[in-house]
Design an enzyme around this catalytic site. Structure first.
Site, short mmCIF file in Angstrom:
data_model
loop_
_atom_site.label_atom_id
_atom_site.label_comp_id
_atom_site.label_asym_id
_atom_site.label_seq_id
_atom_site.Cartn_x
_atom_site.Cartn_y
_atom_site.Cartn_z
N ARG A 236 0.67 -1.16 -0.05
CA ARG A 236 -0.02 0.05 -0.10
C ARG A 236 0.82 1.27 0.10
O ARG A 236 1.91 1.48 0.58
CB ARG A 236 -0.71 0.27 1.47
CG ARG A 236 -1.97 -0.97 1.34
CD ARG A 236 -2.99 -0.71 0.08
NE ARG A 236 -3.97 -1.69 0.20
CZ ARG A 236 -4.05 -2.99 -0.52
NH1 ARG A 236 -3.00 -3.17 -1.16
NH2 ARG A 236 -5.10 -3.97 -0.37
N GLU A 265 -5.90 6.21 -6.25
CA GLU A 265 -5.86 5.47 -7.55
C GLU A 265 -7.40 5.33 -8.06
O GLU A 265 -8.15 5.52 -7.36
CB GLU A 265 -5.66 3.73 -7.11
CG GLU A 265 -4.19 3.66 -6.56
CD GLU A 265 -3.79 2.07 -6.25
OE1 GLU A 265 -4.75 1.24 -6.62
OE2 GLU A 265 -2.93 1.72 -6.00
N HIS A 285 -0.96 -1.12 -10.00
CA HIS A 285 -1.84 -1.89 -9.18
C HIS A 285 -2.02 -3.22 -9.85
O HIS A 285 -3.42 -3.54 -9.72
CB HIS A 285 -2.91 -1.20 -8.34
CG HIS A 285 -3.19 -1.86 -6.86
ND1 HIS A 285 -3.67 -1.32 -5.90
CD2 HIS A 285 -2.74 -2.89 -6.48
CE1 HIS A 285 -3.81 -1.83 -4.82
NE2 HIS A 285 -3.47 -3.18 -5.29
#
Length: 325
Positions: A236, A265, A285
Site C-alpha cells: 500500500r 488510484e 496496481h
C-alpha cells in the site's frame, strides 16, 4: 437477482469460467471508474447485489443511503473502503472471503518481477533500444546482495524464499512475533530498523496498511539506504510517508524505487511525480491482476452471491444486517 460489477477495467470478468455461475441472474458490468456518488447512485439504483473488485471504489454512507434495493455486497479480501456500520444500518450484508493462510502468489511474483526489472533497468533498456540506443546503462545483479523483507506475513515469507533461491542474503524486520517466525524459517532478523535500512540492497514492503503502519517508512529511513539500493512497494502506498519516496529518489538514496501502488488510484494523470523519474519503475496496481487469480477471486465472490440467493449466506462480516433485511 440484479447484480452490478464495478471497475472491470479490462472487461475480463464475463470471459472467466466462473462467470457462468451467474447464469439466470441479471448482471450489469461497468468498465470505467468513478467515485462520484451521484453517478454511482444512478447506476446502482436497482442493484440488489454489488460486486467490488478489491478497493477500487469506496462504498460509504452517503452512497449506501441512496441504494434502497441493495441487500448484499460480495467482496474478496480486506474492506477498508466499505462503511460496514452504514451497511448494517441499511440492512446491507457484507460478505467477503479473507483467504486465511493463502498468500497472493500473483502479487509475490509481480514483486519479484519489479525487483529484477528495476535492478537490471529492463524498462529503461527496452525504451532505449526502441529509441535506437544500444546498452545505455549498467544494472545490478541479485546474487550475494542483501534482501530486506519488511513484514513477514504470507507474502513476505514467499518473497524471502525467492530471495534465497536467487542466492541473496535475506534480512527481516517486522513485529517480534513475525521475527520469531522468520528465525524459525532460517532467516536473519535485523537488530533494529536503522540497521535494516542501512544494510539492505533491496527492501520489499509487505505490511498491512492500518493506523499503526501509515507512514511507517519515513524520509529518514529512506535516507539511510545505499545509493545503489532499491525499495519496492506492492502493498500500500500509505506505508511510505507522503512525498518521501519521490524526494528520496531525486536525492539518490535509495538509488531506485519500484511501486505498484499509489495513494489515490487509479492514476490517470501522467503528471504524477513518480512517473517522471528515470530511477522509478511503476505499474498500475496489477499485483493481483492475473487470470488464475481472477478465477479464484471471482469464483469466491460469485459463490457468496449464490449462497445468499439460496438463503444461506457465507463469509458474513456484519450478521446484524440480517435483522434489518
Amino acid at each position: 437477482m440484479k447484480i452490478a460489477i464495478l471497475d472491470d477495467y479490462q472487461d475480463v470478468v464475463r470471459t472467466l469460467d466462473c462467470y457462468a455461475r451467474l447464469k439466470g441472474h441479471d448482471v450489469r458490468i461497468w468498465n470505467d471508474h468513478t467515485k462520484d456518488v451521484d453517478v454511482l447512485a444512478d447506476r446502482l439504483q436497482d442493484t440488489e447485489a454489488l460486486v467490488l473488485i478489491r478497493e477500487r471504489t469506496p462504498i460509504r454512507a452517503p452512497l449506501i443511503a441512496r441504494l434502497p434495493k441493495l441487500k448484499l455486497i460480495s467482496h474478496h479480501s480486506v474492506y477498508p473502503h466499505i462503511d460496514v456500520e452504514a451497511c448494517t444500518l441499511h440492512g446491507v450484508l457484507l460478505c467477503t472471503s479473507l483467504h486465511p493462510g493463502q498468500p497472493s502468489y500473483a502479487t509475490a511474483e509481480l514483486t519479484w518481477g519489479l525487483i529484477i526489472a528495476a535492478m537490471r533497468r529492463i524498462p529503461q533498456e527496452v525504451a532505449a533500444l526502441k529509441a535506437g540506443r544500444w546498452q545505455s546503462s549498467v544494472g545490478y545483479g541479485l546474487r550475494g546482495k542483501t534482501l530486506g523483507v519488511y513484514g513477514y506475513g504470507r507474502i513476505g515469507a514467499v518473497i524471502a524464499g525467492y530471495g534465497k533461491a536467487f542466492g541473496m542474503n535475506v534480512l527481516v524486520w517486522a513485529r517480534e512475533a513475525s521475527l520469531a517466525r522468520a528465525r524459525a524459517d532460517g532467516y536473519a532478523a535485523a537488530s533494529g530498523k536503522d540497521e535494516f535500512f542501512e544494510t539492505s540492497d533491496v527492501i520489499s514492503l509487505h505490511l498491512r496498511l492500518i493506523d499503526a503502519t501509515r507512514g511507517i517508512v519515513t524520509a529518514a529511513d529512506l535516507a539511510r539506504m545505499k545509493p545503489t539500493a532499491l525499495i519496492v512497494n506492492t502493498s500500500r502506498a500509505g506505508l511510505i510517508a507522503a512525498g518521501a519516496l519521490e524526494q528520496a529518489l531525486k536525492l539518490g538514496r535509495p538509488g531506485m524505487g519500484a511501486v505498484d501502488v499509489f495513494e489515490d488510484e487509479p492514476v490517470l494523470d501522467a503528471g504524477h511525480p513518480l512517473l517522471h523519474l528515470d530511477n522509478a519503475v511503476c505499474t498500475p496496481h496489477i499485483g493481483y491482476v492475473e487470470h488464475a487469480g481472477y478465477e479464484r477471486i471471482f469464483g469466491n465472490i460469485f459463490d457468496q452471491i449464490l449462497a445468499y440467493a439460496a438463503g444461506k449466506p457465507v463469509n458474513i462480516i456484519n450478521p446484524e444486517a440480517l435483522t434489518r433485511h
